[in-house]
Design a protein around this motif. Structure first.
Motif, PDB file in Angstrom:
ATOM      1  N   LYS A 167      -5.815  74.564  30.913  1.00  0.00           N
ATOM      2  CA  LYS A 167      -4.951  74.906  32.039  1.00  0.00           C
ATOM      3  C   LYS A 167      -3.536  74.549  31.638  1.00  0.00           C
ATOM      4  N   ALA A 168      -2.596  75.458  31.881  1.00  0.00           N
ATOM      5  CA  ALA A 168      -1.233  75.218  31.423  1.00  0.00           C
ATOM      6  C   ALA A 168      -0.219  75.929  32.304  1.00  0.00           C
ATOM      7  N   ALA A 169       0.980  75.368  32.322  1.00  0.00           N
ATOM      8  CA  ALA A 169       2.107  76.018  32.984  1.00  0.00           C
ATOM      9  C   ALA A 169       2.749  76.967  31.985  1.00  0.00           C
ATOM     10  N   LEU A 170       3.055  78.161  32.424  1.00  0.00           N
ATOM     11  CA  LEU A 170       3.627  79.185  31.556  1.00  0.00           C
ATOM     12  C   LEU A 170       4.978  79.626  32.103  1.00  0.00           C
ATOM     13  N   GLU A 171       5.993  79.561  31.271  1.00  0.00           N
ATOM     14  CA  GLU A 171       7.317  80.034  31.659  1.00  0.00           C
ATOM     15  C   GLU A 171       7.735  81.166  30.732  1.00  0.00           C
ATOM     16  N   ILE A 172       8.181  82.263  31.308  1.00  0.00           N
ATOM     17  CA  ILE A 172       8.607  83.412  30.519  1.00  0.00           C
ATOM     18  C   ILE A 172      10.031  83.782  30.884  1.00  0.00           C
ATOM     19  N   LYS A 173      10.837  84.046  29.841  1.00  0.00           N
ATOM     20  CA  LYS A 173      12.204  84.513  30.027  1.00  0.00           C
ATOM     21  C   LYS A 173      12.399  85.755  29.165  1.00  0.00           C
ATOM     22  N   THR A 174      13.034  86.760  29.715  1.00  0.00           N
ATOM     23  CA  THR A 174      13.285  87.992  28.982  1.00  0.00           C
ATOM     24  C   THR A 174      14.710  88.466  29.216  1.00  0.00           C
ATOM     25  N   SER A 175      15.241  89.177  28.256  1.00  0.00           N
ATOM     26  CA  SER A 175      16.555  89.796  28.428  1.00  0.00           C
ATOM     27  C   SER A 175      16.630  91.028  27.546  1.00  0.00           C
ATOM     28  N   SER A 176      17.406  91.987  27.966  1.00  0.00           N
ATOM     29  CA  SER A 176      17.592  93.200  27.174  1.00  0.00           C
ATOM     30  C   SER A 176      19.022  93.702  27.353  1.00  0.00           C
ATOM     31  N   ARG A 177      19.501  94.326  26.321  1.00  0.00           N
ATOM     32  CA  ARG A 177      20.838  94.923  26.349  1.00  0.00           C
ATOM     33  C   ARG A 177      20.762  96.269  25.672  1.00  0.00           C
ATOM     34  N   GLN A 178      21.149  97.305  26.383  1.00  0.00           N
ATOM     35  CA  GLN A 178      21.104  98.659  25.842  1.00  0.00           C
ATOM     36  C   GLN A 178      22.497  99.253  25.884  1.00  0.00           C
ATOM     37  N   GLY A 179      22.964  99.734  24.727  1.00  0.00           N
ATOM     38  CA  GLY A 179      24.300 100.297  24.644  1.00  0.00           C
ATOM     39  C   GLY A 179      25.311  99.281  24.136  1.00  0.00           C
ATOM     40  N   ASP A 180      26.592  99.691  24.115  1.00  0.00           N
ATOM     41  CA  ASP A 180      27.680  98.846  23.629  1.00  0.00           C
ATOM     42  C   ASP A 180      28.813  98.792  24.642  1.00  0.00           C
ATOM     43  N   LYS A 223      31.526  98.133  27.577  1.00  0.00           N
ATOM     44  CA  LYS A 223      31.449  98.085  29.038  1.00  0.00           C
ATOM     45  C   LYS A 223      30.346  98.960  29.616  1.00  0.00           C
ATOM     46  N   ASP A 224      29.856  99.893  28.816  1.00  0.00           N
ATOM     47  CA  ASP A 224      28.788 100.772  29.293  1.00  0.00           C
ATOM     48  C   ASP A 224      27.396 100.204  29.031  1.00  0.00           C
ATOM     49  N   ALA A 225      27.342  99.025  28.397  1.00  0.00           N
ATOM     50  CA  ALA A 225      26.038  98.432  28.088  1.00  0.00           C
ATOM     51  C   ALA A 225      25.317  98.009  29.364  1.00  0.00           C
ATOM     52  N   GLU A 226      24.022  98.156  29.358  1.00  0.00           N
ATOM     53  CA  GLU A 226      23.188  97.757  30.499  1.00  0.00           C
ATOM     54  C   GLU A 226      22.429  96.489  30.140  1.00  0.00           C
ATOM     55  N   ASP A 227      22.636  95.433  30.923  1.00  0.00           N
ATOM     56  CA  ASP A 227      21.983  94.148  30.685  1.00  0.00           C
ATOM     57  C   ASP A 227      20.964  93.857  31.776  1.00  0.00           C
ATOM     58  N   ARG A 228      19.829  93.302  31.359  1.00  0.00           N
ATOM     59  CA  ARG A 228      18.802  92.907  32.320  1.00  0.00           C
ATOM     60  C   ARG A 228      18.276  91.526  31.934  1.00  0.00           C
ATOM     61  N   GLN A 229      17.997  90.712  32.948  1.00  0.00           N
ATOM     62  CA  GLN A 229      17.473  89.365  32.724  1.00  0.00           C
ATOM     63  C   GLN A 229      16.206  89.182  33.546  1.00  0.00           C
ATOM     64  N   GLY A 230      15.287  88.392  33.031  1.00  0.00           N
ATOM     65  CA  GLY A 230      14.052  88.124  33.765  1.00  0.00           C
ATOM     66  C   GLY A 230      13.579  86.701  33.547  1.00  0.00           C
ATOM     67  N   GLN A 231      12.944  86.132  34.566  1.00  0.00           N
ATOM     68  CA  GLN A 231      12.401  84.781  34.451  1.00  0.00           C
ATOM     69  C   GLN A 231      11.319  84.581  35.493  1.00  0.00           C
ATOM     70  N   ALA A 232      10.233  83.924  35.090  1.00  0.00           N
ATOM     71  CA  ALA A 232       9.138  83.637  36.021  1.00  0.00           C
ATOM     72  C   ALA A 232       8.306  82.484  35.482  1.00  0.00           C
ATOM     73  N   SER A 233       7.713  81.729  36.390  1.00  0.00           N
ATOM     74  CA  SER A 233       6.829  80.614  36.035  1.00  0.00           C
ATOM     75  C   SER A 233       5.478  80.825  36.690  1.00  0.00           C
ATOM     76  N   LEU A 234       4.409  80.658  35.913  1.00  0.00           N
ATOM     77  CA  LEU A 234       3.053  80.870  36.407  1.00  0.00           C
ATOM     78  C   LEU A 234       2.139  79.769  35.891  1.00  0.00           C
ATOM     79  N   THR A 235       0.899  79.824  36.318  1.00  0.00           N
ATOM     80  CA  THR A 235      -0.122  78.918  35.795  1.00  0.00           C
ATOM     81  C   THR A 235      -1.195  79.756  35.112  1.00  0.00           C
ATOM     82  N   LEU A 236      -1.602  79.298  33.947  1.00  0.00           N
ATOM     83  CA  LEU A 236      -2.586  80.034  33.150  1.00  0.00           C
ATOM     84  C   LEU A 236      -3.824  79.173  32.966  1.00  0.00           C
ATOM     85  N   GLU A 237      -4.988  79.792  33.080  1.00  0.00           N
ATOM     86  CA  GLU A 237      -6.251  79.100  32.849  1.00  0.00           C
ATOM     87  C   GLU A 237      -7.117  79.924  31.901  1.00  0.00           C
TER      88      GLU A 237
END
Length: 256
Positions: A45-58, A60-74
């Motif tokens: 049984k463990a705590a799981l933390e995930i972080k993600t990010s993406s950047r598309q383009g260059d 001022k027109d670049a699109e940035d996205r961020q993600g984060q979540a915490s869950l429990t895994l068994e």
């Protein structure tokens, strides 16, 4: 007493050299032995933390996205399960509601949850089996003395070849470089690993592309199993005038 024509110092040096070569050659065997004994089935049984990010383009027109979540895994006799806390479910629902009204609204929880992949989760709770497959798909190059986290370690290097790519993709790749590096303890237990892939090529005659992938992992032994406690991945690609960069990190903290 020694045999005529054989100098005792030369004999000693020869024995030391042979011993060194034997130790040098045993790293892979020690790793395989450790992976064999660390494929346990004790409940985890463990705590799981995930972080993600993406950047598309260059620019001022670049699109940035961020993600984060915490869950429990068994991971147990019932199988592999993810437990979504009420706070996570509430944030996801609020993000869905906001996004239905404004498609430009940020959805970090949903973005992180969508990045979850069964094979990645399985590789974290059953890291030994994953390493066995990767070693089988690589060519062993050798061992060297090194250190990890300030302590002595043994560094094993492996080479990846282009024939591990799908046949439909190989025909477009001109240059390929892949390397797997694994740091092990004295008894062969994996401590960390890196996986580097760089490739470039051309598709449809005029479209050139490049792709770079870096993956860093840290391991720990929990009971009778090897687990992946940290995994960080970076992918950069360019082609047809577009650039994209993706990053992700997954941290597994066993709960006792």
């Amino acid at each position: 007493m020694h045999l005529p024509g054989i100098h005792p110092i030369s004999t000693l040096l020869t024995c030391l050299l042979i011993g060194s070569l034997q130790a040098h050659a045993d790293g892979l065997a020690d790793l395989k032995a450790a992976l064999s004994r660390l494929q346990g089935q004790m409940p985890l049984k463990a705590a799981l933390e995930i972080k993600t990010s993406s950047r598309q383009g260059d620019g001022k027109d670049a699109e940035d996205r961020q993600g984060q979540a915490s869950l429990t895994l068994e991971d147990s006799s019932r199988g592999l399960q993810l437990l979504y806390g009420k706070d996570v479910l509430m944030r996801a629902e609020n993000e869905q509601r906001a996004n239905s009204k404004d498609k430009n609204s940020k959805t970090p929880t949903l973005y992180a949850l969508r990045a979850l992949d069964f094979t990645e989760l399985r590789s974290m709770t059953s890291a030994a089996a994953t390493l066995v497959r990767e070693i089988e798909d690589s060519t062993y190059k050798g061992e060297a003395a090194d250190s990890y986290n300030g302590k002595p370690a043994r560094k094993l290097t492996f080479e990846k070849t282009i024939d591990k790519l799908a046949e439909r993709d190989r025909k477009y790749v001109k240059d390929f470089e892949g390397r797997l590096t694994i740091w092990i303890a004295a008894d062969g237990t994996p401590l960390a690993s890196t996986h580097r892939v760089n490739l470039s090529g051309r598709a449809f005659i005029v479209v050139s592309f490049e792709q770079h992938s870096d993956e860093d992992r840290s391991y720990s032994v929990v009971g009778d199993r090897l687990v992946l406690t940290r995994k960080e991945e970076k992918n950069r690609s360019s082609g047809a005038g577009e650039r994209q960069e993706n990053k992700s990190s997954m941290v597994l903290q066993p709960i006792t």
